[in-house]
Design a protein around this motif. Structure first.
Motif, PDB file in Angstrom:
ATOM      1  N   TYR A 198      37.254  43.569  43.936  1.00 44.59           N
ATOM      2  CA  TYR A 198      36.958  44.333  42.721  1.00 44.59           C
ATOM      3  C   TYR A 198      38.258  44.952  42.202  1.00 44.59           C
ATOM      4  CZ  TYR A 198      32.012  44.058  44.052  1.00 44.59           C
ATOM      5  OH  TYR A 198      30.755  43.616  44.374  1.00 44.59           O
ATOM      6  N   ILE A 243      47.960  40.966  38.774  1.00 48.30           N
ATOM      7  CA  ILE A 243      46.756  40.210  39.124  1.00 48.30           C
ATOM      8  C   ILE A 243      47.104  39.066  40.070  1.00 48.30           C
ATOM      9  CG2 ILE A 243      44.948  38.689  38.239  1.00 48.30           C
ATOM     10  CD1 ILE A 243      44.304  41.532  37.633  1.00 48.30           C
ATOM     11  N   TYR A 278      45.751  38.535  43.848  1.00 47.15           N
ATOM     12  CA  TYR A 278      45.151  37.277  44.295  1.00 47.15           C
ATOM     13  C   TYR A 278      45.859  36.750  45.538  1.00 47.15           C
ATOM     14  CZ  TYR A 278      41.413  35.457  41.323  1.00 47.15           C
ATOM     15  OH  TYR A 278      40.190  35.216  40.743  1.00 47.15           O
ATOM     16  N   CYS A 304      36.448  37.124  42.750  1.00 44.12           N
ATOM     17  CA  CYS A 304      37.066  38.305  42.132  1.00 44.12           C
ATOM     18  C   CYS A 304      36.262  38.756  40.921  1.00 44.12           C
ATOM     19  CB  CYS A 304      38.500  37.984  41.727  1.00 44.12           C
ATOM     20  SG  CYS A 304      39.301  39.296  40.776  1.00 44.12           S
ATOM     21  N   ALA A 355      36.691  41.719  37.975  1.00 45.59           N
ATOM     22  CA  ALA A 355      37.591  42.722  37.414  1.00 45.59           C
ATOM     23  C   ALA A 355      36.911  43.453  36.271  1.00 45.59           C
ATOM     24  CB  ALA A 355      38.878  42.067  36.916  1.00 45.59           C
ATOM     25  N   ALA A 382      43.225  35.492  33.052  1.00 46.49           N
ATOM     26  CA  ALA A 382      42.531  34.418  33.763  1.00 46.49           C
ATOM     27  C   ALA A 382      43.344  33.131  33.725  1.00 46.49           C
ATOM     28  CB  ALA A 382      41.145  34.200  33.159  1.00 46.49           C
ATOM     29  N   THR A 409      40.015  31.454  47.366  1.00 45.93           N
ATOM     30  CA  THR A 409      39.381  32.222  46.292  1.00 45.93           C
ATOM     31  C   THR A 409      38.733  31.218  45.343  1.00 45.93           C
ATOM     32  OG1 THR A 409      41.141  33.857  46.520  1.00 45.93           O
ATOM     33  CG2 THR A 409      39.706  34.041  44.607  1.00 45.93           C
ATOM     34  N   PRO A 446      39.309  35.135  38.000  1.00 46.22           N
ATOM     35  CA  PRO A 446      38.646  36.441  37.911  1.00 46.22           C
ATOM     36  C   PRO A 446      37.542  36.441  36.862  1.00 46.22           C
ATOM     37  CG  PRO A 446      40.872  36.535  36.997  1.00 46.22           C
ATOM     38  CD  PRO A 446      40.753  35.224  37.695  1.00 46.22           C
TER      39      PRO A 446
END
Length: 280
Positions: free
Chosen positions: A5, A133, A137, A153, A155, A167, A185, A189
């Motif tokens: 988050y 960001i 990540y 993720c 945001a 993004a 991941t 996001p």
């Protein structure tokens, strides 16, 4: 599965050589890592805490779960903790203390980039945000590797254009054919509104009520004299510095250097993150 988050505090504007009354001297972007299996219990504990400390805020909600909707903003807690009357300060600090205990109880981990703005020099807000960001990540990816887990993720939403730019910066790294990144991941996001996400609300409080005022006081005292640099934030550092330090997720890079946790970029005093945790 783990969820990252993300929220922020401060703005990405340039700091004038002579800062005005409301010029923000630091920018903080932070993230909380939460085990997906614990989101339900974390959310319920957070709602209970809101109900206990701010019954008036949630009093009009007809159902218990509706009490997630009215938010306790970190900026308001910061004002109360630093500039409120004695009982208001004590109430805000008590809320923050219980909130950190909840994070500890659910094994939540903290990542953050703290940017101290140079005086009267260019501050490329877009580059700072996108690189932050990407760093989050990368740190999250190391956490997922350590835990043999997968991640996602969420945001706090800004605006469609800025969301798309951020993004895409992750997209190009994740899907480039030469050296694809962020394998654990699962997606780019996702940008959400905070009203229904306890994780985002918690991240806002940590960033705005703790990291931002502590950073502003620790790194900007002496060259910025406005409402954002409050001497009283030193008390927050004494009270919560060790707990923030213990919440960090840090990891060693292949060459042995530590990364992750809270990282401070301070072009003025050239100080590291130690200033966030203890008085000199």
């Amino acid at each position: 599965m783990h969820i990252l988050y993300i929220d922020e505090s401060g703005d990405t504007g340039q700091l004038p050589a002579q800062p005005g009354a409301n010029d923000q001297p630091v920018f903080v972007i932070g993230a909380l890592i939460v085990d997906a299996a614990k989101i339900g219990d974390l959310t319920r504990d957070f709602i209970d805490l809101k109900t206990r400390f701010y019954p008036g805020l949630v009093g009009e909600c007809n159902k218990h779960l509706d009490r997630i909707l009215p938010e306790i903003k970190g900026a308001d807690l910061r004002r109360n903790a630093l500039r409120g009357r004695h009982n208001v300060r004590r109430h805000a600090v008590g809320f923050l203390s219980k909130l950190l205990l909840i994070l500890q109880a659910h094994d939540v981990r903290l990542l953050s980039r703290v940017w101290v703005k140079p005086l009267g020099q260019r501050f490329d807000g877009r580059a700072v945000y996108t690189s932050s960001i990407q760093w989050l990540y990368s740190s999250f990816e190391n956490f997922l590797h350590d835990q043999d887990s997968l991640g996602f993720c969420i945001a706090d939403s800004r605006d469609p254009l800025n969301n798309a730019i951020v993004a895409h910066s992750v997209f190009t790294q994740k899907f480039q054919s030469s050296s694809a990144a962020y394998g654990r991941t699962l997606e780019l996001p996702t940008f959400a509104h905070s009203e229904n996400h306890a994780g985002i609300q918690l991240c806002d409080i940590v960033c705005s009520a703790l990291l931002y005022p502590i950073a502003a006081e620790a790194y900007c005292s002496g060259h910025v004299g406005n409402i954002h640099v409050q001497p009283g934030a030193a008390a927050l550092r004494r009270r919560f510095g060790e707990e923030l330090q213990n919440l960090q997720f840090r990891y060693r890079e292949p060459l042995g250097k530590w990364n992750g946790g809270i990282v401070v970029s301070d072009p003025i005093g050239l100080r590291n993150a130690a200033g966030m945790f203890a008085l000199d």
